[in-house]
Design a protein around this motif. Structure first.
Motif, mmCIF file in Angstrom:
data_model
loop_
_atom_site.group_PDB
_atom_site.id
_atom_site.type_symbol
_atom_site.label_atom_id
_atom_site.label_comp_id
_atom_site.label_asym_id
_atom_site.label_seq_id
_atom_site.Cartn_x
_atom_site.Cartn_y
_atom_site.Cartn_z
ATOM 1 N N PRO A 138 -11.238 -14.267 -10.659
ATOM 2 C CA PRO A 138 -12.192 -14.033 -9.559
ATOM 3 C C PRO A 138 -12.170 -12.569 -9.126
ATOM 4 C CG PRO A 138 -10.728 -15.896 -9.103
ATOM 5 C CD PRO A 138 -10.156 -15.170 -10.267
ATOM 6 N N TYR A 139 -13.215 -12.164 -8.396
ATOM 7 C CA TYR A 139 -13.339 -10.780 -7.949
ATOM 8 C C TYR A 139 -12.597 -10.515 -6.639
ATOM 9 C CZ TYR A 139 -17.067 -10.482 -11.428
ATOM 10 O OH TYR A 139 -17.784 -10.498 -12.593
ATOM 11 N N GLY A 140 -12.069 -11.563 -6.014
ATOM 12 C CA GLY A 140 -11.354 -11.375 -4.756
ATOM 13 C C GLY A 140 -11.582 -12.545 -3.823
ATOM 14 N N GLY A 141 -11.158 -12.378 -2.573
ATOM 15 C CA GLY A 141 -11.354 -13.409 -1.573
ATOM 16 C C GLY A 141 -10.426 -14.594 -1.768
ATOM 17 N N GLU A 142 -10.834 -15.736 -1.226
ATOM 18 C CA GLU A 142 -10.021 -16.941 -1.286
ATOM 19 C C GLU A 142 -9.783 -17.392 -2.724
ATOM 20 O OE1 GLU A 142 -7.673 -20.072 -0.225
ATOM 21 O OE2 GLU A 142 -8.347 -18.366 0.992
ATOM 22 N N ALA A 143 -10.786 -17.212 -3.578
ATOM 23 C CA ALA A 143 -10.629 -17.614 -4.974
ATOM 24 C C ALA A 143 -9.508 -16.838 -5.662
ATOM 25 C CB ALA A 143 -11.948 -17.415 -5.722
ATOM 26 N N TRP A 144 -9.352 -15.559 -5.311
ATOM 27 C CA TRP A 144 -8.275 -14.750 -5.883
ATOM 28 C C TRP A 144 -6.913 -15.283 -5.461
ATOM 29 C CZ3 TRP A 144 -6.231 -11.664 -9.247
ATOM 30 C CH2 TRP A 144 -5.177 -10.811 -8.930
ATOM 31 N N GLY B 153 -12.769 -0.032 -6.318
ATOM 32 C CA GLY B 153 -13.428 -1.178 -5.710
ATOM 33 C C GLY B 153 -14.881 -1.324 -6.113
ATOM 34 N N VAL B 154 -15.590 -0.206 -6.250
ATOM 35 C CA VAL B 154 -16.999 -0.266 -6.674
ATOM 36 C C VAL B 154 -17.124 -0.231 -8.187
ATOM 37 C CG1 VAL B 154 -17.765 0.818 -4.536
ATOM 38 C CG2 VAL B 154 -17.336 2.245 -6.546
ATOM 39 N N ASN B 155 -15.979 -0.138 -8.870
ATOM 40 C CA ASN B 155 -15.934 -0.085 -10.338
ATOM 41 C C ASN B 155 -16.846 1.012 -10.874
ATOM 42 O OD1 ASN B 155 -15.158 -0.676 -12.919
ATOM 43 N ND2 ASN B 155 -16.260 -2.627 -13.052
ATOM 44 N N VAL B 156 -16.507 2.248 -10.476
ATOM 45 C CA VAL B 156 -17.306 3.400 -10.902
ATOM 46 C C VAL B 156 -17.325 3.549 -12.420
ATOM 47 C CG1 VAL B 156 -15.396 5.053 -10.834
ATOM 48 C CG2 VAL B 156 -17.719 5.838 -10.345
ATOM 49 N N TYR B 157 -16.392 2.889 -13.099
ATOM 50 C CA TYR B 157 -16.292 3.038 -14.550
ATOM 51 C C TYR B 157 -17.431 2.357 -15.291
ATOM 52 C CZ TYR B 157 -11.822 4.722 -13.072
ATOM 53 O OH TYR B 157 -10.851 5.439 -12.431
ATOM 54 N N ALA C 39 -18.357 -13.290 -4.516
ATOM 55 C CA ALA C 39 -17.294 -13.250 -3.509
ATOM 56 C C ALA C 39 -16.277 -12.199 -3.920
ATOM 57 C CB ALA C 39 -16.632 -14.622 -3.377
ATOM 58 N N SER C 40 -16.265 -11.094 -3.207
ATOM 59 C CA SER C 40 -15.372 -10.003 -3.579
ATOM 60 C C SER C 40 -14.745 -9.392 -2.338
ATOM 61 C CB SER C 40 -16.141 -8.934 -4.364
ATOM 62 O OG SER C 40 -15.263 -7.915 -4.796
ATOM 63 N N ASN C 41 -13.675 -8.678 -2.555
ATOM 64 C CA ASN C 41 -12.968 -8.001 -1.475
ATOM 65 C C ASN C 41 -12.391 -6.726 -2.061
ATOM 66 O OD1 ASN C 41 -10.121 -7.461 -0.159
ATOM 67 N ND2 ASN C 41 -11.317 -8.547 1.415
ATOM 68 N N LEU C 42 -12.634 -5.590 -1.380
ATOM 69 C CA LEU C 42 -12.244 -4.300 -1.938
ATOM 70 C C LEU C 42 -10.759 -4.243 -2.254
ATOM 71 C CD1 LEU C 42 -13.059 -1.393 -2.676
ATOM 72 C CD2 LEU C 42 -12.560 -0.745 -0.323
ATOM 73 N N LYS C 43 -9.914 -4.611 -1.294
ATOM 74 C CA LYS C 43 -8.466 -4.535 -1.515
ATOM 75 C C LYS C 43 -8.023 -5.500 -2.598
ATOM 76 C CE LYS C 43 -7.194 -2.807 3.057
ATOM 77 N NZ LYS C 43 -6.371 -3.041 4.284
ATOM 78 N N ASP C 44 -8.618 -6.698 -2.610
ATOM 79 C CA ASP C 44 -8.265 -7.659 -3.650
ATOM 80 C C ASP C 44 -8.662 -7.136 -5.029
ATOM 81 O OD1 ASP C 44 -7.239 -9.403 -1.811
ATOM 82 O OD2 ASP C 44 -8.991 -10.708 -1.746
ATOM 83 N N PHE C 45 -9.850 -6.541 -5.114
ATOM 84 C CA PHE C 45 -10.304 -6.066 -6.417
ATOM 85 C C PHE C 45 -9.419 -4.926 -6.915
ATOM 86 C CE2 PHE C 45 -13.105 -3.856 -9.443
ATOM 87 C CZ PHE C 45 -13.439 -4.925 -10.253
ATOM 88 N N VAL C 46 -8.937 -4.085 -6.004
ATOM 89 C CA VAL C 46 -8.007 -3.031 -6.408
ATOM 90 C C VAL C 46 -6.729 -3.647 -6.978
ATOM 91 C CG1 VAL C 46 -6.548 -1.145 -5.573
ATOM 92 C CG2 VAL C 46 -8.923 -1.312 -4.805
ATOM 93 N N LYS C 47 -6.255 -4.731 -6.360
ATOM 94 C CA LYS C 47 -5.071 -5.432 -6.883
ATOM 95 C C LYS C 47 -5.357 -5.999 -8.272
ATOM 96 C CE LYS C 47 -3.096 -6.876 -2.433
ATOM 97 N NZ LYS C 47 -2.774 -8.052 -1.580
#
Length: 581
Positions: free
Chosen positions: A496-502, A330-334, A246-254
């Motif tokens: 969490p990676y994002g979404g409601e869990a974040w 968001g895609v964690n290019v690192y 469960a992930s969300n691009l904007k959440d993961f950036v945060k």
């Protein structure tokens, strides 16, 4: 007479096969031992650890399978299950048999073996006149890697993790491509996807690149690698189906900017970390000089492709380029940094083994100086920065200058120059690191949770706290959940990676002092007894954990509110657990 000739030929063949076996597999064994020893002795990577760090996140699921009731009602495990299903099976098997410490040590050793195998294959390809000296030199340099390089965890650290093993397997996969061992590549690629889903997707992209390169150079499709691509894609799909993330691009950036900027927020890195990322790329790119001209397309489609993806993502993030910068985060290019690192290590040895003419040697040397210096700056060596620069600068310049002079003069054989310079380079780097406080000779502690007092404390808590109960504990004591096998409200490691869990993670942290304590002061320890009890009431908990650093009135206030201590620290390990009266 004819029979004698046949027997002589057969004997010669047996000797040749035996020599081949000893040269190749003997070097693999030696490099495995060297790398394992350096990882254990390293103060940069903190030696071997088990039951600590990332195991706080990755070990509970498998342990819960072996011990029904362990971690019951833990919010994070229910809301944000981790995608590493194979590691869960490994943990379950080890815990069920009572040999988890040994299983994790073997898992780590598999990564060492993969690295040593890849390095041996490339040493015989890149430096056929001196494979042992060059392989040893590269491995010595690898053994001094830090936990973090270029925004990603290093694949050469002493801990059993999916990211570490898969990083070494990707190195082995690319080595298979560059040395034309396609059958082994067919096996390794799907295995990577089993070990680590995200790295498996990288392996799939590398397979596509290799297929394209082989088609260009050979004018045919390699159906064996095409089959491996299908298996790898299936393994990735299987992992995502049984453990959807469960992930969300904007959440993961945060999350990157707020909690783990060292992982995926290059625009927030200091100049040393940014410079080190550039050094990682430059040294990696220099390895193109090690390739025969006909195999450069294969290098471009594998190592070059990974370097290009990392570089573009890093620049977009570091310069805050709209949309593309957040996309890179968001895609964690690192994650690609783990692909680049082993080849950056090889890039450090380009002055000794690179294909250079008199016309190109000086430009390559200048590029190498920048790349090596930049990588060293951010590698995280202990000690004073000026001392570090002087030591490593003298080592690098001295050995490289000698090698370049000797190569130009032609007074010594090429193999002798390569052997002496590469081995000296690696040995002197290790000595300089040791003199700078970067190494301690130590006996490895393979025990899962190495502190016996902490293990005893965990057993005491399990006796006092029934299964299914939730402990109110500081989010910064991330070890409480794993050590006690009991649920906690939230901690700073289980993100969490994002979404409601974040959203829920942030709300839960607010009830225990706020998310800022994950990157700053211990706000939980400043909470009053009344606030701790209010949190316990909200989450239906009858147990509160406090450390010795809480205000001195808190223990007494808790007792006044009807709570009593039921578990005390063992020695200096653990916390005091209070139970509702």
């Amino acid at each position: 007479m004819q029979n004698e000739n046949v027997e002589t030929a057969e004997t010669h063949g047996q000797v040749s096969r035996r020599a081949y076996f000893l040269r190749r597999y003997g070097l693999i064994g030696l490099l495995t031992v060297i790398l394992g020893t350096l990882e254990i002795w390293s103060n940069i990577g903190n030696g071997y650890t088990a039951g600590w760090g990332d195991h706080f996140v990755l070990s509970p699921e498998g342990i819960s399978w072996a011990h029904p009731g362990a971690f019951a009602n833990d919010w994070f495990m229910e809301a944000a299950p981790q995608p590493h299903w194979f590691f869960d099976f490994i943990t379950f098997a080890g815990e069920s048999l009572g040999v988890l410490s040994a299983v994790y040590a073997l898992y780590w050793a598999c990564g060492l073996l993969a690295f040593a195998t890849a390095t041996t294959m490339l040493a015989f390809r890149f430096a056929p006149s001196a494979p042992w000296s060059v392989g040893i030199g590269v491995t010595l340099f690898a053994g001094m890697s830090s936990w973090m390089v270029g925004g990603t965890g290093s694949p050469v650290i002493a801990v059993a993790l999916p990211a570490v093993l898969s990083g070494n397997l990707i190195y082995l996969l690319i080595a298979c491509f560059l040395t034309q061992r396609r059958v082994l590549a067919m096996v390794i690629a799907p295995l990577i996807a089993v070990v680590h889903v995200q790295q498996g997707s990288i392996a799939a992209v590398l397979l596509v690149g290799a297929l394209v390169a082989y088609f260009i150079t050979e004018r045919r499709i390699d159906w064996r690698l095409a089959g491996a691509l299908g298996l790898t894609g299936a393994a990735v799909a299987f992992g995502l189906i049984i453990r959807p993330v469960a992930s969300n691009l904007k959440d993961f950036v945060k999350i990157c900017d707020q909690i783990i900027p060292y992982h995926c927020s290059a625009h927030l890195w200091g100049w040393q970390d940014q410079l080190s990322a550039l050094g990682l790329v430059v040294l990696c790119v220099l390895t193109v000089t090690l390739m025969p001209p006909k195999q450069v397309p294969l290098w471009l489609a594998t190592v070059g492709l990974a370097a290009l993806g990392y570089t573009l993502g890093f620049i977009a993030d570091a310069l805050r380029i709209p949309f593309f910068g957040e996309l890179a985060q968001g895609v964690n290019v690192y994650r690609l940094g783990a692909v680049l690192l082993p080849f950056a290590l090889w890039g450090a040895f380009v002055p000794f083994i690179g294909r250079m003419s008199r016309r190109t040697s000086l430009p390559i040397l200048f590029v190498w100086l920048f790349g090596f210096g930049a990588l060293i700056l951010g590698i995280g060596w202990p000690g004073n920065l000026k001392v570090r620069l002087v030591l490593f600068g003298l080592v690098a310049l001295g050995v490289v200058a000698w090698a370049m002079i000797q190569r130009r003069s032609g007074r010594h054989s090429h193999s002798n120059i390569v052997s002496l310079s590469a081995l000296s380079f690696g040995v002197l780097l290790v000595l300089a690191n040791a003199l700078n406080g970067g190494m301690t000779v130590r006996t490895p502690q393979f025990a899962f949770i190495s502190d016996p007092n902490l293990r005893t404390w965990g057993e005491n808590v399990r006796d006092a706290v029934p299964t299914g109960e939730i402990i109110i504990a500081s989010p910064r004591t991330e070890w409480v959940k794993l050590v006690t096998q009991r649920a906690v409200v939230v901690d700073c490691k289980d993100v969490p990676y994002g979404g409601e869990a974040w959203t829920q993670w942030n709300d839960r942290l607010d009830d225990l002092g706020g998310w800022q304590q994950c990157v700053g002061p211990l706000l939980y320890d400043a909470m009053s007894a009344e606030e701790l009890v209010a949190a316990a009431d909200k989450y239906g908990s009858d147990f509160i954990s406090i450390s010795a650093s809480v205000p001195e009135e808190v223990p007494g206030d808790l007792e006044d509110l009807g709570w009593r201590p039921v578990v005390e620290p063992v020695g200096a390990s653990g916390t005091t657990i209070y139970q509702r009266g």
